[in-house]
Design an enzyme around this catalytic site. Structure first.
Site, PDB file in Angstrom:
ATOM      1  N   HIS A 232      31.049  -3.738  52.732  1.00  0.00           N
ATOM      2  CA  HIS A 232      30.446  -3.554  51.283  1.00  0.00           C
ATOM      3  C   HIS A 232      30.113  -5.009  50.874  1.00  0.00           C
ATOM      4  O   HIS A 232      28.940  -5.314  50.357  1.00  0.00           O
ATOM      5  CB  HIS A 232      30.971  -2.867  50.107  1.00  0.00           C
ATOM      6  CG  HIS A 232      29.939  -2.574  49.114  1.00  0.00           C
ATOM      7  ND1 HIS A 232      28.784  -1.940  48.934  1.00  0.00           N
ATOM      8  CD2 HIS A 232      29.693  -3.407  48.015  1.00  0.00           C
ATOM      9  CE1 HIS A 232      28.107  -2.205  47.940  1.00  0.00           C
ATOM     10  NE2 HIS A 232      28.786  -3.120  47.118  1.00  0.00           N
ATOM     11  N   TYR A 236      26.643  -7.822  49.556  1.00  0.00           N
ATOM     12  CA  TYR A 236      25.970  -8.875  48.729  1.00  0.00           C
ATOM     13  C   TYR A 236      26.200 -10.272  49.276  1.00  0.00           C
ATOM     14  O   TYR A 236      25.655 -11.171  48.816  1.00  0.00           O
ATOM     15  CB  TYR A 236      27.355  -8.600  47.611  1.00  0.00           C
ATOM     16  CG  TYR A 236      27.018  -7.616  46.876  1.00  0.00           C
ATOM     17  CD1 TYR A 236      25.984  -7.642  45.861  1.00  0.00           C
ATOM     18  CD2 TYR A 236      27.760  -6.307  46.703  1.00  0.00           C
ATOM     19  CE1 TYR A 236      25.780  -6.594  44.990  1.00  0.00           C
ATOM     20  CE2 TYR A 236      27.263  -5.207  46.042  1.00  0.00           C
ATOM     21  CZ  TYR A 236      26.191  -5.547  45.148  1.00  0.00           C
ATOM     22  OH  TYR A 236      25.654  -4.425  44.419  1.00  0.00           O
ATOM     23  N   HIS A 383      17.517   3.909  52.775  1.00  0.00           N
ATOM     24  CA  HIS A 383      18.142   2.874  51.725  1.00  0.00           C
ATOM     25  C   HIS A 383      18.339   1.572  51.927  1.00  0.00           C
ATOM     26  O   HIS A 383      17.876   0.717  51.447  1.00  0.00           O
ATOM     27  CB  HIS A 383      19.674   3.537  51.247  1.00  0.00           C
ATOM     28  CG  HIS A 383      20.317   2.662  50.170  1.00  0.00           C
ATOM     29  ND1 HIS A 383      19.721   2.256  48.982  1.00  0.00           N
ATOM     30  CD2 HIS A 383      21.345   1.904  50.209  1.00  0.00           C
ATOM     31  CE1 HIS A 383      20.563   1.548  48.216  1.00  0.00           C
ATOM     32  NE2 HIS A 383      21.400   1.249  49.235  1.00  0.00           N
ATOM     33  N   PHE A 384      19.216   1.344  53.128  1.00  0.00           N
ATOM     34  CA  PHE A 384      19.472  -0.071  53.366  1.00  0.00           C
ATOM     35  C   PHE A 384      18.005  -0.794  54.081  1.00  0.00           C
ATOM     36  O   PHE A 384      18.200  -2.046  53.985  1.00  0.00           O
ATOM     37  CB  PHE A 384      20.707  -0.261  54.267  1.00  0.00           C
ATOM     38  CG  PHE A 384      20.749   0.288  55.716  1.00  0.00           C
ATOM     39  CD1 PHE A 384      21.954   1.353  55.723  1.00  0.00           C
ATOM     40  CD2 PHE A 384      20.061  -0.094  56.748  1.00  0.00           C
ATOM     41  CE1 PHE A 384      22.137   1.933  57.037  1.00  0.00           C
ATOM     42  CE2 PHE A 384      20.229   0.923  57.598  1.00  0.00           C
ATOM     43  CZ  PHE A 384      21.279   1.419  57.933  1.00  0.00           C
ATOM     44  N   HIS A 385      17.166   0.001  54.470  1.00  0.00           N
ATOM     45  CA  HIS A 385      15.976  -0.670  54.857  1.00  0.00           C
ATOM     46  C   HIS A 385      14.985  -1.186  53.455  1.00  0.00           C
ATOM     47  O   HIS A 385      14.359  -2.155  53.696  1.00  0.00           O
ATOM     48  CB  HIS A 385      14.881   0.194  55.832  1.00  0.00           C
ATOM     49  CG  HIS A 385      15.641  -0.057  57.186  1.00  0.00           C
ATOM     50  ND1 HIS A 385      16.583   0.876  57.660  1.00  0.00           N
ATOM     51  CD2 HIS A 385      15.473  -0.921  58.368  1.00  0.00           C
ATOM     52  CE1 HIS A 385      16.757   0.586  58.985  1.00  0.00           C
ATOM     53  NE2 HIS A 385      16.180  -0.466  59.321  1.00  0.00           N
ATOM     54  N   ARG A 448      21.494  10.699  60.485  1.00  0.00           N
ATOM     55  CA  ARG A 448      21.079   9.202  61.093  1.00  0.00           C
ATOM     56  C   ARG A 448      21.948   9.112  62.428  1.00  0.00           C
ATOM     57  O   ARG A 448      22.408   9.808  62.805  1.00  0.00           O
ATOM     58  CB  ARG A 448      21.788   8.132  59.935  1.00  0.00           C
ATOM     59  CG  ARG A 448      23.122   8.073  59.889  1.00  0.00           C
ATOM     60  CD  ARG A 448      23.800   7.164  59.013  1.00  0.00           C
ATOM     61  NE  ARG A 448      23.697   5.665  59.507  1.00  0.00           N
ATOM     62  CZ  ARG A 448      24.281   4.696  59.026  1.00  0.00           C
ATOM     63  NH1 ARG A 448      25.264   4.884  58.171  1.00  0.00           N
ATOM     64  NH2 ARG A 448      24.001   3.330  59.586  1.00  0.00           N
ATOM     65  N   ARG A 449      21.715   8.036  62.925  1.00  0.00           N
ATOM     66  CA  ARG A 449      22.088   7.576  64.456  1.00  0.00           C
ATOM     67  C   ARG A 449      22.146   8.520  65.282  1.00  0.00           C
ATOM     68  O   ARG A 449      23.019   9.142  65.912  1.00  0.00           O
ATOM     69  CB  ARG A 449      23.618   7.073  64.020  1.00  0.00           C
ATOM     70  CG  ARG A 449      24.178   5.923  63.164  1.00  0.00           C
ATOM     71  CD  ARG A 449      25.339   5.781  63.126  1.00  0.00           C
ATOM     72  NE  ARG A 449      25.574   4.235  62.738  1.00  0.00           N
ATOM     73  CZ  ARG A 449      26.757   3.886  62.321  1.00  0.00           C
ATOM     74  NH1 ARG A 449      27.779   4.413  62.499  1.00  0.00           N
ATOM     75  NH2 ARG A 449      26.901   2.585  62.178  1.00  0.00           N
TER      76      ARG A 449
HETATM   77  C1  HEM Z   1      11.631  -4.616  61.587  1.00  0.00           C
HETATM   78  C2  HEM Z   1      11.486  -3.570  61.521  1.00  0.00           C
HETATM   79  C3  HEM Z   1      12.702  -2.381  61.612  1.00  0.00           C
HETATM   80  C4  HEM Z   1      12.568  -1.260  61.995  1.00  0.00           C
HETATM   81  C5  HEM Z   1      11.119  -0.442  62.564  1.00  0.00           C
HETATM   82  C6  HEM Z   1      13.800  -0.683  61.936  1.00  0.00           C
HETATM   83  C7  HEM Z   1      13.853   0.768  62.357  1.00  0.00           C
HETATM   84  C8  HEM Z   1      15.322   1.300  62.103  1.00  0.00           C
HETATM   85  C9  HEM Z   1      15.673   2.505  62.685  1.00  0.00           C
HETATM   86  C10 HEM Z   1      14.767   3.667  63.122  1.00  0.00           C
HETATM   87  C11 HEM Z   1      16.942   2.829  62.644  1.00  0.00           C
HETATM   88  C12 HEM Z   1      17.883   3.831  62.764  1.00  0.00           C
HETATM   89  C13 HEM Z   1      17.926   4.774  63.412  1.00  0.00           C
HETATM   90  C14 HEM Z   1      18.953   5.953  63.615  1.00  0.00           C
HETATM   91  O1  HEM Z   1      19.872   6.119  62.483  1.00  0.00           O
HETATM   92  O2  HEM Z   1      19.252   6.629  64.588  1.00  0.00           O
HETATM   93  C15 HEM Z   1      17.474   1.568  61.894  1.00  0.00           C
HETATM   94  C16 HEM Z   1      18.758   1.283  61.621  1.00  0.00           C
HETATM   95  C17 HEM Z   1      19.388   0.012  61.135  1.00  0.00           C
HETATM   96  N1  HEM Z   1      18.622  -0.981  60.899  1.00  0.00           N
HETATM   97 FE1  HEM Z   1      16.786  -1.341  61.127  1.00  0.00          FE
HETATM   98  N2  HEM Z   1      14.687  -1.576  61.362  1.00  0.00           N
HETATM   99  C18 HEM Z   1      14.000  -2.723  61.106  1.00  0.00           C
HETATM  100  C19 HEM Z   1      14.365  -3.853  60.444  1.00  0.00           C
HETATM  101  C20 HEM Z   1      15.674  -4.020  60.124  1.00  0.00           C
HETATM  102  C21 HEM Z   1      16.114  -5.052  59.546  1.00  0.00           C
HETATM  103  C22 HEM Z   1      15.340  -6.248  58.784  1.00  0.00           C
HETATM  104  C23 HEM Z   1      17.428  -5.020  59.403  1.00  0.00           C
HETATM  105  C24 HEM Z   1      18.594  -5.875  58.550  1.00  0.00           C
HETATM  106  C25 HEM Z   1      18.344  -7.000  58.365  1.00  0.00           C
HETATM  107  C26 HEM Z   1      17.729  -3.672  59.791  1.00  0.00           C
HETATM  108  C27 HEM Z   1      19.208  -3.196  59.755  1.00  0.00           C
HETATM  109  C28 HEM Z   1      19.293  -1.924  60.415  1.00  0.00           C
HETATM  110  C29 HEM Z   1      20.900  -1.603  60.577  1.00  0.00           C
HETATM  111  C30 HEM Z   1      22.015  -2.155  59.896  1.00  0.00           C
HETATM  112  C31 HEM Z   1      20.865   0.041  61.083  1.00  0.00           C
HETATM  113  C32 HEM Z   1      21.918   0.814  61.213  1.00  0.00           C
HETATM  114  C33 HEM Z   1      22.405   0.672  62.664  1.00  0.00           C
HETATM  115  C34 HEM Z   1      23.419   1.895  62.764  1.00  0.00           C
HETATM  116  O3  HEM Z   1      23.108   2.955  62.411  1.00  0.00           O
HETATM  117  O4  HEM Z   1      24.413   1.452  63.476  1.00  0.00           O
HETATM  118  N3  HEM Z   1      16.691  -3.109  60.262  1.00  0.00           N
HETATM  119  N4  HEM Z   1      16.516   0.662  62.112  1.00  0.00           N
HETATM  120 CU   LIG Z   2      28.525  -0.454  49.789  1.00  0.00          CU
END
Ligand code: HEM
Ligand SMILES: [Cu+2]
Ligand SMILES: [Cu+2]
Lengths: 559, 164
Positions: A232, A236, A383-385, A448-449
């Site tokens: 967490h 920040y 949320h985190f996006h 998710r995931r």
């Molecule tokens: C550039 C465009 C982006 C797209 C199209 C995108 C798309 C996605 C998608 C589809 C998932 C999740 C899928 C799932 O849970 O099965 C995901 C997970 C995630 N994304 Fe992105 N994302 C983008 C940018 C970013 C950025 C800029 C960050 C952070 C700086 C980020 C951080 C994450 C994280 C931490 C996860 C979770 C991974 C996990 O569950 O282990 N993403 N993203």
């Molecule tokens: Cu948190």
């Protein structure tokens, strides 16, 4: 020269990032651009796979790709950006680094680079498809854990150099308040050192011996709790550099003063206190922790609402006073007076807008009862996006707009400025669409995931697919945005040189001459309070994990 | 402090306090405490030998407070039982244990959503009041077959007479 900038000259136009420090900053920023391209491409593919519109070739797995996406964007991109920007901020506001401080920065840089390459190799060879959270007892290759530890320890070196730089200024000008940007970077750095201790201990003493086969089992609850104590605070750690830009850089871009030096410092201090003792809000639905401690950490979590409101207030106070100075009348006329054609303003401003639904979503997630409904659904990913994926990233882009040409001796041309605007709007549209679809699908229960699945033909899973397709449309726009970003950043570093470099905007504050609140720069007090809160929140739950004889878990490789 | 700042911060902090009070009352008074809290251990290698999980599925409860105990065993990549019928209106204590890695036990369209971790039993108490078919998924990544982990709860009419 590595002299401290004199307190009377903090806003002199001659202050700039020192040339040698600039090289270090640039090295970090090149990783950012690279990570953005790789991680963003992976993200786009994920949206297509989840929608059932694409299948990965060459036996690459969805979760392998997702591990790459998480590690490269959430860890690598952010860490390199934060180190680079903070070094630049210190060099600009307190003065150039001396050789020793800069050397620490370079050691950190090389350790982070080496760790990244090894982690990437482990992911590429499918030895580490455990996602960026590496939850035990899924067991990756030991090198993956070692690589992550090296990345974190690398940041410690860089942070040490930065803190030495800050304290050198403070020592020479005892009694003066430290330059605001340097103070903010130092708060973030101290928070980082405290919050990474637990997770590093966990990786070094739990994961590495276990994955090497030295011990057979692992204490899963403990490993998760130490992870989230860091996890967490990590958000920040991403956010505070964006706040540095919002508080200090953006007002100067408008050509006005920041709202309040004291308020800014106070809000950073509150973030220091309340970022760490709250990680259990990520573990609200898991066994092994008593309801009381979950409840306590929920309450502590909500404490960050106070500095968040302070931040929102002071930003809009700056915007409004500025607009009125330019002759705005009525209630909202000042809004029109903002520099809508300046990418250095528009990029972070779009980020601020995202932070409104982002903050509301955060309140929902942290409320124990509502968390139950959204936990581990794709809502959370939405949320985190719209928090790290939009406010934070868009602000980082806004910083790179001026930082890259500032260091390389160039200016933002009109054409590059326009590209920055396109980048902002494309990203906003893509991320808005993708994240909205994720939020709604999550409320309908989509996990998710998770790769594409029809869940045995269940009706509800059919409904989820519609939202997946919307996510893929958003993902496509985001990919376009990334291509724009990469071209833009390269041009900002390689275009024709100009006699004068782009400015690194640093605003003075409306209360610049007022001394700081008493204890705000008393680091001993700050650290004692931080550690004290940490101990209150975590001593009992962690003790229980040791004393309750929870059976350990053997490792599994299930991918 | 500026006057507007004072108003803004007081309204903000005030609503925060009201909000926390609501959360607290809901938790303490209405029993909405976080799922799966507390520590009840189980050896992940001997889940099926454990009396609680020897026969996963629905069992009459000996506890006054419940009509049934519902046991699920989660393992990569399936749930046991793969389908279960529950009479409408039943008060059920749902307990889940894993034989291997972490899983996320989520019954779509209900409030049942909790992590399942090796070494610990996850518990959630609930009533099944609405007839229908509910999909159970795994919402924590557990390996290649993660999305294959499904099961179904069928809440069926009748049989609820005895819970007055
Ligand atoms: C550039 C465009 C982006 C797209 C199209 C995108 C798309 C996605 C998608 C589809 C998932 C999740 C899928 C799932 O849970 O099965 C995901 C997970 C995630 N994304 Fe992105 N994302 C983008 C940018 C970013 C950025 C800029 C960050 C952070 C700086 C980020 C951080 C994450 C994280 C931490 C996860 C979770 C991974 C996990 O569950 O282990 N993403 N993203
Ligand atoms: Cu948190
Ligand atoms: Cu799973």
């Amino acid at each position: 020269m590595s002299k401290n900038i004199h307190p009377d000259h903090l806003f002199s136009l001659n202050n700039r990032v020192d040339a040698k420090d600039g090289k270090l900053v640039l090295a970090n920023m090149i990783w950012v651009i690279f990570a953005l391209f790789i991680g963003g491409s992976a993200g786009m593919l994920q949206t297509f796979i989840r929608a059932g519109m694409f299948e990965l070739p060459f036996g690459i797995g969805y979760y392998q790709l997702l591990t790459l996406h998480g590690v490269i964007l959430a860890l690598v991109l952010t860490f390199f950006f934060i180190m680079g920007f903070q070094i630049a901020s210190l060099s600009r506001s307190a003065g150039a680094f001396n050789d020793k401080e800069r050397l620490l920065g370079w050691i950190g840089f090389w350790m982070m680079s080496a760790g990244t390459l090894v982690a990437a190799a482990m992911i590429a060879t499918n030895e580490a498809s455990v996602l960026y959270t590496f939850y035990a007892p899924l067991q990756a290759h030991a090198f993956y854990y070692i690589a992550l530890a090296v990345i974190i320890i690398g940041t410690w070196f860089s942070v040490a150099g930065q803190l030495m730089r800050y304290f050198r200024w403070r020592k020479e000008y005892k009694g003066h308040k430290t330059p605001l940007l340097s103070f903010m970077a130092s708060v973030n750095n101290v928070m980082w050192l405290v919050c990474t201790i637990g997770v590093s201990m966990s990786v070094i003493f739990q994961y590495i011996p276990w994955s090497l086969g030295i011990v057979e089992t692992i204490n899963v609850s403990l490993s998760r709790t130490l992870f989230w104590m860091f996890g967490h605070a990590l958000v920040y750690f991403w956010l505070l550099p964006a706040y540095m830009s919002w508080y200090v850089v953006v007002p100067k871009v408008l050509g006005t003063k920041g709202f309040s030096d004291n308020l800014a410092r106070m809000s950073f201090v509150l973030f220091l206190f309340f970022s760490i003792p709250v990680g259990i809000h990520h573990q609200l639905t898991e066994p092994g922790i008593d309801a009381f401690w979950k409840g306590l950490q929920v309450v502590l979590t909500f404490a960050v609402i106070v500095p968040s409101l302070m931040t929102a207030f002071s930003l809009f106070a700056v915007f409004e006073t500025h607009g009125r100075k330019l002759g705005a009348t009525g209630i909202l006329d000042w809004f029109k007076k903002l520099p809508w054609k300046d990418a250095r303003f528009v990029l972070p401003f779009l980020g601020m807008l995202f932070f409104i639904p982002g903050g509301i979503g955060g309140i929902i997630n942290a409320s124990g009862q509502m968390n139950q409904l959204v936990h581990n659904t794709i809502w959370v990913v939405g949320h985190f996006h719209i928090t790290v994926g939009a406010p934070v990233i868009l602000t980082y882009f806004g910083v790179m707009m001026f930082l890259l040409p500032h260091i390389t001796g160039r200016k933002i041309t009109k054409q590059l400025n326009n590209m920055g605007l396109y980048l902002g709007y494309t990203w906003t549209f893509g991320m808005g669409l993708m994240s909205a679809a994720m939020h709604f699908a999550g409320l309908r229960g989509a996990p998710r995931r998770s790769t594409f699945s029809e869940y045995g033909g269940a009706d509800i899973a059919q409904e989820w697919i519609t939202y997946q397709i919307l996510q893929a449309v958003g993902g496509t726009f985001l990919f376009v945005a990334i291509v724009i970003a990469v071209i833009l950043f390269i041009q900002l570093m390689t275009g024709p040189k100009t006699t004068e470099a782009e400015e690194f905007p640093v605003a003075s504050m409306m209360d610049q001459s007022v001394p700081t609140t008493k204890w705000v720069e008393n680091w001993r007090v700050l650290i004692i309070i931080t550690v004290f809160l940490l101990l209150i929140a975590y001593t009992m739950p962690i003790t229980q994990m040791f004393t309750e004889n929870i059976p350990g878990a053997k490792g599994f490789k299930l991918w | 402090m500026h006057k507007f700042e004072k108003i803004w911060m007081s309204v903000g902090t005030g609503s925060l306090i009201i909000f926390l009070v609501i959360l607290g009352v809901s938790a303490v008074h209405a029993g909405h405490t976080p799922a799966a809290s507390g520590i009840e251990t189980i050896n992940p290698e001997y889940v099926r030998e454990d009396t609680r999980f020897a026969e996963p599925g629905l069992h009459e409860s000996e506890d006054e407070e419940f009509d049934y105990n519902l046991y699920f065993v989660a393992s990569a990549f399936s749930y046991e039982p793969s389908e279960v019928e529950i009479p409408q209106g039943s008060r059920v204590k749902v307990q889940v244990a894993t034989t291997d890695v972490v899983h996320g036990f989520q019954v779509v369209n209900t409030n049942i959503n909790m992590m399942v971790e090796p070494g610990l039993v996850s518990t959630y108490n609930t009533n099944f009041d609405t007839v229908g078919e509910y999909l159970i998924v795994c919402n924590e990544y557990c390996g290649v077959g993660h999305t294959d982990m499904t099961s179904t709860i069928k809440v069926v009419d009748g049989g609820a007479e005895d819970n007055e």
